[in-house]
Design an enzyme around this catalytic site. Structure first.
Site, mmCIF file in Angstrom:
data_model
loop_
_atom_site.group_PDB
_atom_site.id
_atom_site.type_symbol
_atom_site.label_atom_id
_atom_site.label_comp_id
_atom_site.label_asym_id
_atom_site.label_seq_id
_atom_site.Cartn_x
_atom_site.Cartn_y
_atom_site.Cartn_z
ATOM 1 N N VAL A 53 0.859 -1.174 0.000
ATOM 2 C CA VAL A 53 0.000 0.000 0.000
ATOM 3 C C VAL A 53 0.898 1.227 0.000
ATOM 4 O O VAL A 53 1.817 1.316 0.822
ATOM 5 C CB VAL A 53 -0.948 -0.008 1.215
ATOM 6 C CG1 VAL A 53 -1.859 1.204 1.183
ATOM 7 C CG2 VAL A 53 -1.779 -1.279 1.224
ATOM 8 N N PHE A 81 0.846 0.853 6.942
ATOM 9 C CA PHE A 81 1.135 0.151 5.697
ATOM 10 C C PHE A 81 2.439 0.599 5.079
ATOM 11 O O PHE A 81 2.834 1.767 5.160
ATOM 12 C CB PHE A 81 0.010 0.373 4.675
ATOM 13 C CG PHE A 81 -1.017 -0.684 4.725
ATOM 14 C CD1 PHE A 81 -0.778 -1.942 4.189
ATOM 15 C CD2 PHE A 81 -2.229 -0.461 5.341
ATOM 16 C CE1 PHE A 81 -1.725 -2.921 4.250
ATOM 17 C CE2 PHE A 81 -3.188 -1.428 5.395
ATOM 18 C CZ PHE A 81 -2.938 -2.674 4.850
ATOM 19 N N SER A 82 3.103 -0.361 4.496
ATOM 20 C CA SER A 82 4.131 -0.158 3.496
ATOM 21 C C SER A 82 4.134 -1.372 2.594
ATOM 22 O O SER A 82 3.505 -1.377 1.568
ATOM 23 C CB SER A 82 5.508 0.046 4.135
ATOM 24 O OG SER A 82 6.474 0.193 3.139
ATOM 25 N N LYS A 83 4.785 -2.438 3.047
ATOM 26 C CA LYS A 83 4.819 -3.669 2.268
ATOM 27 C C LYS A 83 4.798 -4.842 3.235
ATOM 28 O O LYS A 83 5.568 -4.890 4.192
ATOM 29 C CB LYS A 83 6.062 -3.741 1.389
ATOM 30 C CG LYS A 83 6.144 -5.008 0.538
ATOM 31 C CD LYS A 83 7.454 -5.062 -0.216
ATOM 32 C CE LYS A 83 7.549 -3.951 -1.237
ATOM 33 N NZ LYS A 83 8.767 -4.074 -2.055
#
Length: 1678
Positions: A840, A919-921
């Site tokens: 995201v 979120f990031s990964k």
């Protein structure tokens, strides 16, 4: 029956001497009538339909000679041959509409068309005398494709770049032209075939005939029919038109007029006689064809056959279809006469004296086949006519070699006839004569006579696949009645023209490919890839010449698919221009600029397969690449082929490659900075050669249809050649490399090739959006959908109150709970799913602040997250195997590493569910999978060996080393440069230098390479280099700032440095992990307040009176009373039950009596010695009815009415025997229970009320009889009568009560009726409540008002249930409860039980909670209700709650000194280990005051293992300090550790020192069965057992050999060290040594081991044994 004379003098239907027809027509002496009464000319008996017969021998239905046809029409002897449908007749014929036509005696074509006619008629009878062909109604029409093909041009619209554009189109089909719009392609092709326009150069001199009657003039020499026969003279068309050839090219030589299929006029007429279609020849066949003599359908003599074929007149024999034979003649299936008889499958016939058909009645006994031909005596053939003798005959295909077997298509053969009777010297299926080997269907010669299947006249020598020409020298018979006259036709012999470029031999196909290519180029029927010639045998299997010919025939009519003409470019919207992509497949291919000029170019080497086995297993070296592109042009193959260019140019696509961009964010350091380029190409995911290059946004916006390569293919080949031969790229180690390998950008040719095979651009799809929120990719979805979001827009933003879900099919989804506001967001660009991974905000710059938009807590679900087997490379989807591997636990660990919260894993779908805070990964990397179920760290250590770099490398090898990962710089702690000093030779370095490659096995945690997440890594390693006496620490993920120069690395072949040499002494030390719960305090604590005030906040003072509460056995708790006084207080928990002890025991005895015990087996959850056994698990059989009865009896005996009511209710709710109608019976029993309970719940004054309200009160108690009596007493006869009637017939009285209510409502008197009386009428009318309107007001009455739940439910069961079961009444009652009209049954045990019986999904825990009494520690009723429900089958209670119930009730029984039953209750625990622990703990508690008799009773009755009881007693015996008793109990408990300890330390040494051999023998006998299970027994306890054996052997005077074995074993064990041995053990060993010494001395075999004995012991021995002669021994002391 069929006209034959009977032996009894009459016909089948009572006729006289003369024969009669099937339907009774009289036959005169010289006149016979057919089926419809037509007179026949000949006398005699008649056939099936009245045909006369002259000879006694006949066919199956009576062979006729010189008589009428199948329908009785007389036939005259003629020499003409009629066609299948009546062509070629002398008599006047009528068409289907009555038009007459004249016909001259001539043979006709397949459908009756006369050859060489000058005038023909149309389908409706109009005469056409002109040479031109006639149309459907006689008009002259143009047949065939005489006008050149020009594709019609039209316009169309299409979406391009988001706009609608108008484009021009061409209809590439000849039937789309206005001149041919009324015909199909097949019709046009047939017309061209009729007109002999099958190939250029047919040489016609006049107009060709069409399909429906167009006439054709005589063909010139060289033209051929469809199956190879040339046409010498005019013939009729398909339906009667005069033409030079028949519909299939057969030649005829006569010039007579015949009728067509539907009655085309013929020239001549004769006597009136009708055929099936109106033709009236003198004698006709089935369809009116003329013949010389009349013949029946199945009894043909000299006339025509079934299809009108003329035969020589015969006198005897007839086949099934009317073929009659003379002595030397026989007819084929359709009447053709051959020189010799032939069978259906080629059996030659000898010349029989008399022949009959296969189905004749009374024929001669000559052997014949199924169709009337006599079988040869010495010949036989296979299915296709192979015979083993030299007799003449023909096969189905006309081939009959003299001596051959198998399929013979055109081999040299003797004289034969074909399948349809034509005589030839040898031919194929279509009658071609062959004197030498020919093609598939037989090359012909000039010597034989024969016709093709459809009347083809054989030509001269040469013959092709379908185009052989023959020259007839004798009359020919066609397959369907065309008779060629015996005249010689002079024809010009020219070179044969192939039908579709194929000459006489299929083997010459390759030599004629030029002709094929020219035909493909000029084909007029457009482009169809389905009809292309396929040369790949793997796809189409074995191709036969017939299928090849069919493909080539269609291919001749098609346009080349790979043509580079403007038409092909214009039609690119139909077929993508993949030729440009396929033209650059292999670097070894050298071709001209125009690919289409060499259609069948074949690459002799397979293109490199980089698709990991996705291509075909084998490669056909003869397969053209262009043809392969047609059949293998799938998206996968296009991707693979276009990836070749990407790999050649050094490019890679990082979008679609798993693990490329995804791995860029991992905390992963490869300390081996140099890796061989070949290994990089094999292992690095960043440079995956299979990947497509990245397609830019501008290229995606281009239309896929019009995209063409921007570089010439020739230049692209040259460029790739240069790329392959160039030197490897230079490696610059002085600059920090990028995160990806520095490869060249995508070339224009590669980009174009990739764009051609890519999917259509996204702009071609109409993107739907709501306030800028959209989804542009088809496989992404959202909940709610975009359309639903349009209704949720507030102030220009999409406001989602119930959360948002964004997902990708088969990849996963993300759910954001709560309120979500979005605007101008492309969801599929922010939320990116890949395999086992979700990102995201992939662009960190666009990421929203944490807690806003989509960067907020969410629940992530990733699909298809299964374990991938490292050996087979296949996903493991089996649930059991995944559990064995520990895949769920592995995912839990990965989730923790990512900083997320694990939720669930569904093995069936591979769904991994976890919750994240931001979120990031997140996801699972490929290298995060365990190896064979081992933990990830172990798998790393096992699968990551040390990488060894050879120092003997060249400069070229160093240049080939590629740095794979971005490495952070680091500065030495002491700021010292790493100096590379030169050494003389590389040999000084040794052989190899190991460099540790460490891969941090961390999941995709969404973090960056910072130090804040350092503590989450596992197995952190630090590398320590000792430089100049200083220690410098290089943290992971870093590299020394001063890196070696490239020149120095290039010279590693000749010299090395001290830095490299120090790598040999590399120290790898694990970095110390900080404590997980370390307290990080501030500065030094300082006293902020005075001492006096500090007492106010002293925690110790606050809890000064607190003390630990100790729980004792039987629920007793102990605590201290300090500091007030020094006392110890005792307290007990009230665990008394509501029932007495006798009732408790009696109820438990019932359970013990009906229960069943079963041992589940050893526990698999513990490997300890004490937990190897498990207690029996108690369950109950299905026969639970006895439990109900005994429970009721025990409760009644104890006087517990409440318990009796509960047991009766359960017994009524769950009957054991369920016969038909048990549901209704259960309702009756529940109704009775409700009556009893209702009476108990109502005061006596209400039940004894005799007023008018008493009727209603009795109805509420379920007593309708008493209500009737009260109604009589209160002068309510009508109500009393209806109540009494309802008891007999409730259905009828319901309508009466309703009618009364309606009447009162109509009269508006309902409000005047007393409330209780009105309730009676409403209830008995089947309603629980009633509403009505009066005077504008709403009135209602509720019958359940003021009643408890038992009465309310009772009214539904007693009066409103009708004939249904309990469930329907309870549902109706629940509706009233939900509406607030009735009291609820929730919270009451009987009510919950009824709900459980009607709703099986109801919670059992809720039911048991209601069973709790006033005492919260009394579990008597709860546990026994559970046991009943469990035995019934309700086993949905959670195991935790179930175990807690068993433990609590067991504690209650233990407090009541009912230990035996407490053990029984604990045995109901389902978990093996928990049950074993609970039982053993209870045994330990009760062992103090339980005698052996009680333990024996427990062990026998409840099957408690004796080892557990002994172990409990062993624990108690420890306090007594009785080693003998402890040893016995340890042996009984099989406590091997205690057995060994007690035996070695106490029991055995004491017996040895004391000389008590009996006690030693008894102890050894007790231990002997467990010697193999006791650890370290050989070095400790076996000394004493061997000593015991030695004493037994000495006492029994055993053999010397046995004594020596025991002595050697004992002496060896005496050498064991005595450091840990106590004094008693040492003394016992000395005693054993003394005995051995004495024995050896007696035997004079003393060894040197005597040093082991102490000085005193030796002196004592010498003193006591002075008579041994000490002077003989020399003893040395240390």
């Amino acid at each position: 029956m069929f006209g034959q004379n009977k032996s009894f003098g009459s016909s089948s239907f009572g006729g006289g001497s003369s024969g009669s027809g099937l339907f009774g027509q009289n036959n005169q002496n010289n006149q016979n009538k057919g089926l419809f009464g037509q007179p026949a000319n000949n006398s005699g008996t008649t056939g099936l339909f009245g045909a006369a017969q002259n000879k006694p021998a006949g066919s199956i239905f009576g062979a006729a000679s010189n008589t009428s046809s199948i329908f009785g029409s007389p036939q005259q002897p003629q020499n003409n041959q009629s066609s299948l449908f009546g062509g070629g007749q002398n008599n006047a014929n009528r068409s289907i509409f009555g038009s007459t036509s004249s016909a001259a005696p001539a043979s006709s074509s397949l459908f009756g068309n006369n050859a060489n006619n000058t005038g023909t008629s149309s389908i409706f009878g109009s005469n056409n005398n002109a040479p031109s062909g006639g149309g459907l109604f006689g008009a002259s029409t143009v047949s065939g494709t005489t006008v050149k093909f020009e594709p019609p041009i039209s316009s169309d619209t299409m979406m391009r770049n988001g706009t609608t554009q108008t484009i021009s189109t061409k209809h590439m089909c000849i039937s789309a032209m206005s001149k041919y719009d009324g015909k199909s392609i097949e019709e046009l092709r047939v017309e061209d075939y009729i007109a002999n326009r099958k190939a250029p150069g047919t040489g016609t001199t006049s107009t060709g005939g069409g399909l429906f009657g167009a006439s054709n003039t005589t063909n010139q020499a060289g033209s051929s029919g469809l199956f190879g026969s040339s046409n010498a003279q005019q013939k009729t068309s398909l339906f009667g038109g005069a033409s030079t050839s028949s519909p299939f090219g057969g030649n005829t030589s006569t010039a007579n007029t015949g009728s067509s299929l539907f009655g085309n006029n013929n020239a001549n007429t004769s006597a009136a006689s009708g055929s099936l279609f109106g033709a009236k020849p003198a004698g006709s066949s089935l369809f009116g064809s003329t013949a010389t003599t009349g013949a029946s359908t199945f009894g043909q003599t000299t006339g025509s056959s079934l299809f009108g074929n003329q035969q020589p007149q015969t006198n005897t024999g007839g086949s099934l279809f009317g073929n009659t034979q003379n002595q030397n003649q026989s007819g084929s299936l359709f009447g053709n006469t051959g020189t010799t008889g032939t069978g259906l499958f080629g059996q030659a016939q000898q010349q029989p004296q008399q022949q009959s058909s296969g189905f004749s009645f009374g024929g001669a006994p000559a052997a014949t086949n199924a169709f009337g031909q006599p079988a040869a005596a010495n010949t036989g053939g296979s299915l296709f006519g192979n015979t083993s003798t030299a007799n003449t005959g023909s096969s189905l295909f006309g081939a009959k070699p003299a001596t051959s077997t198998g399929f013979t298509f055109g081999a040299t053969q003797p004289t034969t006839t074909n399948a349809f009777g034509s005589t030839n010297t040898g031919g194929g299926l279509f009658g071609n004569n062959a004197a030498k080997p020919g093609g598939l269907f037989g090359n012909t010669t000039n010597t034989g006579t024969g016709g093709g299947l459809f009347g083809s006249q054989p030509q001269a020598s040469s013959g092709g696949l379908f185009g052989s020409n023959t020259q007839a020298t004798q009359p020919l018979n066609t397959g369907f009645g065309n008779l060629a006259q015996p005249q010689i036709v002079m024809q010009q012999q020219v070179a044969p023209v192939p039908v579709i470029g194929v000459t006489a031999d299929v083997l010459q196909m390759q030599a004629n490919m030029k002709s094929l290519k020219s035909q493909l180029t000029n084909a007029p029927y457009g482009d169809s890839p389905l009809l292309k010639y396929n040369a790949n045998p793997e796809i189409d299997g074995k191709s036969s010449p017939a299928s090849t010919q069919r493909q080539l025939r269609f291919l001749a009519a098609k346009k080349g698919a790979l043509s580079s003409s403007s038409d092909a470019q214009d039609s690119s919207f139909i077929i993508p221009p993949i030729s440009k992509v396929m033209s650059d497949l292999s670097p070894a291919v050298t071709r001209s600029a125009d690919v289409t000029k060499d259609l069948n170019y074949t690459s002799k080497e397979a293109p490199p397969s980089l698709a990991r086995g996705l291509r075909n297993s084998t490669f056909n070296p003869n397969m053209s690449l262009t043809n392969r592109s047609v059949h293998e042009s799938s998206a996968l193959d296009k991707t693979i082929d276009s990836a070749l260019d990407a790999s050649m140019n050094g490019t890679s696509n990082r979008l679609g490659v798993r693990g490329s961009v995804r791995r860029s964010n991992l905390k992963q350091l490869d300390m081996s900075l140099l890796a061989d380029s070949s290994r990089v190409g094999r292992e690095s995911r960043v440079a995956d050669p299979d990947a497509l290059p990245r397609i830019s946004e501008s290229e995606r916006r281009q239309d896929v249809v019009t995209s063409t390569p921007a570089v010439d293919p020739v230049q692209a080949v040259i460029q790739r050649h240069n790329d392959r031969n160039r030197d490897p790229p230079s490696l610059n180690l002085d600059t920090t490399c990028d995160e990806h390998t520095g490869l060249e950008p995508v070339s224009a040719a590669t980009s174009s090739a990739a764009s051609v095979v890519s999917t259509p651009s996204e702009e071609t799809v109409n993107v739907n959006s709501a306030a800028g929120v959209k989804l542009t990719k088809p496989d992404y979805f959202s909940l709610p959908t975009i359309n639903e979001m349009k209704n949720m827009i507030k102030n220009g933003r999409v406001v989602l109150e119930d959360g948002l879900t964004v997902g990708r099919s088969s990849y996963g989804s993300v759910y954001w709970p709560g309120r979500v506001e979005l605007k101008d967001v492309a969801l599929d660009e922010i939320v990116v799913f890949r395999h086992r991974e979700v990102t995201v905000y992939p662009n960190e710059e666009e990421k929203a602040p944490e807690g806003q938009e989509l960067n907020r807590p969410a629940e992530v679900t990733l699909e298809r997250v299964w374990y991938t087997d490292k050996k087979t490379k296949k996903e493991v989807r089996d649930v059991v195997k995944l559990s064995e591997i520990g895949w769920r636990e592995h995912l839990e660990r990965q989730t923790i590493r990512m900083g997320a919260a694990f939720k669930d894993f569904r093995a069936e779908t591979g769904s991994w569910v976890f919750r994240v805070d931001h979120f990031s990964k997140y996801g699972l990397a490929d290298d995060d999978e365990p190896m064979d179920g081992s933990p990830p760290q172990q798998a790393l250590q096992a699968s990551s060996p040390l990488q060894v770099i050879d120092m003997n490398t060249s400069a070229r090898d160093v240049n080939n080393q590629v740095q794979r990962k971005k490495v952070h710089k680091a500065t030495d702690a002491h700021h010292q440069e790493i100096i590379l000093e030169r050494v003389p030779a590389p040999a000084a370095l040794g052989d190899v230098v190991p460099i540790i490659r460490r891969v941090n096995r961390k999941g995709l945690g969404g973090g960056t390479l910072d130090d804040s997440r350092e503590e989450s890594c596992i197995g952190n390693m630090t590398t320590e280099f000792n430089e100049s006496g200083h220690d410098s620490i290089i943290e992971e993920g870093q590299q020394p700032e001063k890196k070696p120069k490239l020149e120095l690395l290039a010279d590693l072949e000749y010299e090395s440095s001290r830095f490299i040499r120090n790598l040999q002494e590399l120290k790898v030390m694990p970095k110390a992990n900080d404590p997980a719960h370390r307290f990080h305090g501030g500065g030094h604590s300082a006293k902020m307040i005075g001492y006096g005030k500090s007492k106010l906040i002293d925690i110790g003072i606050v809890k000064g009176r607190s003390s630990h509460v100790g729980w004792s056995e039987t629920g007793c708790l102990v605590w201290s009373a300090q500091p007030r006084h020094n006392q110890v207080l005792f307290g007990t928990i009230d665990r008394t039950s509501d029932v007495n002890e006798n009732t408790l025991i009696s109820m438990l005895d019932v359970n013990v009596h009906v229960s069943e015990t079963s041992r589940k087996g050893p526990s698999s959850q513990s490997n300890s010695v004490k937990s190897s056994l498990t207690s029996n698990f108690v369950t109950y059989s299905d026969s639970y009815s006895s439990m109900f009865a005994k429970y009721i009896d025990v409760a009644q005996a104890g006087g517990y009415d409440g318990h009796v009511s509960v047991w009766k209710l359960i017994s009524a709710l769950f009957p054991y025997e369920r016969r038909e109608g048990w549901s209704f019976e259960r309702g009756e029993e529940i109704g009775e229970w409700l009556r009893t309970e209702a009476v108990k719940s109502v005061p006596d004054d209400r039940s004894a009320d005799t007023s008018s309200n008493g009727v209603w009160n009795q109805l509420c108690l379920g007593d309708i009889d008493k209500a009737f009596q009260i109604a009589i007493d209160n002068n309510q006869p009508q109500l009393a009568t209806m109540l009494q009637t309802s008891a007999v017939c409730p259905e009828a009285t319901v309508h009466c009560f309703k009618a009364q209510l309606d009447n009162w409502k109509k009269c508006e008197t309902l409000h005047l009726i007393p409330k209780e009386t009105l309730k009676c009428y409403v209830l008995m009318s089947g309603l629980s409540h009633y509403e009505w309107d009066q005077d504008g007001k709403n009135h209602s009455i509720n019958c359940l008002d003021g009643l408890n739940w038992i009465q309310a439910l009772g009214l539904h069961v007693w009066y409103l249930r009708a004939w249904t079961g309990l469930e329907e009444s309870y549902d109706a009652y629940q509706k009233d409860v939900n509406a607030g009209r009735a009291a609820s049954n929730r919270g009451d045990l009987p009510g919950e039980l009824i709900k459980l019986a009607c709703e099986s999904q109801h919670s059992v825990e809720v039911v048991l909670d209601c069973a709790a009494g006033e005492n919260p520690n009394d579990y008597f009723l709860q546990w026994h209700v559970w046991s009943l429900l469990y035995s019934v089958g309700y086993r949905t209670m959670s195991k935790t709650s179930e175990t807690r119930l068993h433990r609590n009730y067991s504690s209650q029984l233990e407090a009541s000194s009912l230990s035996k039953y407490a053990l029984f209750v604990l045995q109901h625990i389902d978990d093996d280990e928990e049950r074993s622990t609970a039982v053993r703990s209870l045994l330990d508690r009760i062992a103090r005051f339980t005698d052996n008799d009680m333990f024996d009773s427990i062990s026998e009755q409840f099957d408690i293992p004796s080892e557990w009881i002994a172990d409990a007693q062993f624990s108690i015996a420890k306090s007594v300090d009785d080693s003998t008793q402890l040893f016995e109990l340890a042996v009984a408990a099989k406590n091997y550790l205690e057995i060994c300890r007690l035996f070695v330390d106490d029991i055995a040494p004491t017996a040895v020192v004391a000389g008590d051999h009996d006690a030693l023998k008894a102890a050894c006998a007790m231990v002997r069965p467990f010697e193999n299970q006791i650890p370290e027994w050989g070095a400790t306890g076996m000394v004493y057992t061997d000593y015991c054996r030695l004493i037994n052997l000495i006492e029994n005077d055993a053999e010397e050999e046995l004594l020596q074995d025991v002595l050697e074993s004992l002496e060896t064990r005496l050498h064991a060290p005595t450091i840990s041995k106590n004094s008693l053990q040492k003394l016992s060993l000395q005693t054993i040594g003394r005995v051995l010494f004495e024995y050896r001395a007696d035997k004079n075999t003393l060894p040197e081991w005597t040093k082991l004995l102490g000085h005193r012991q030796m002196f004592k021995i010498f003193r006591d044994r002075s008579s041994w002669g000490i002077e003989r021994f020399t003893i040395e002391f240390d």
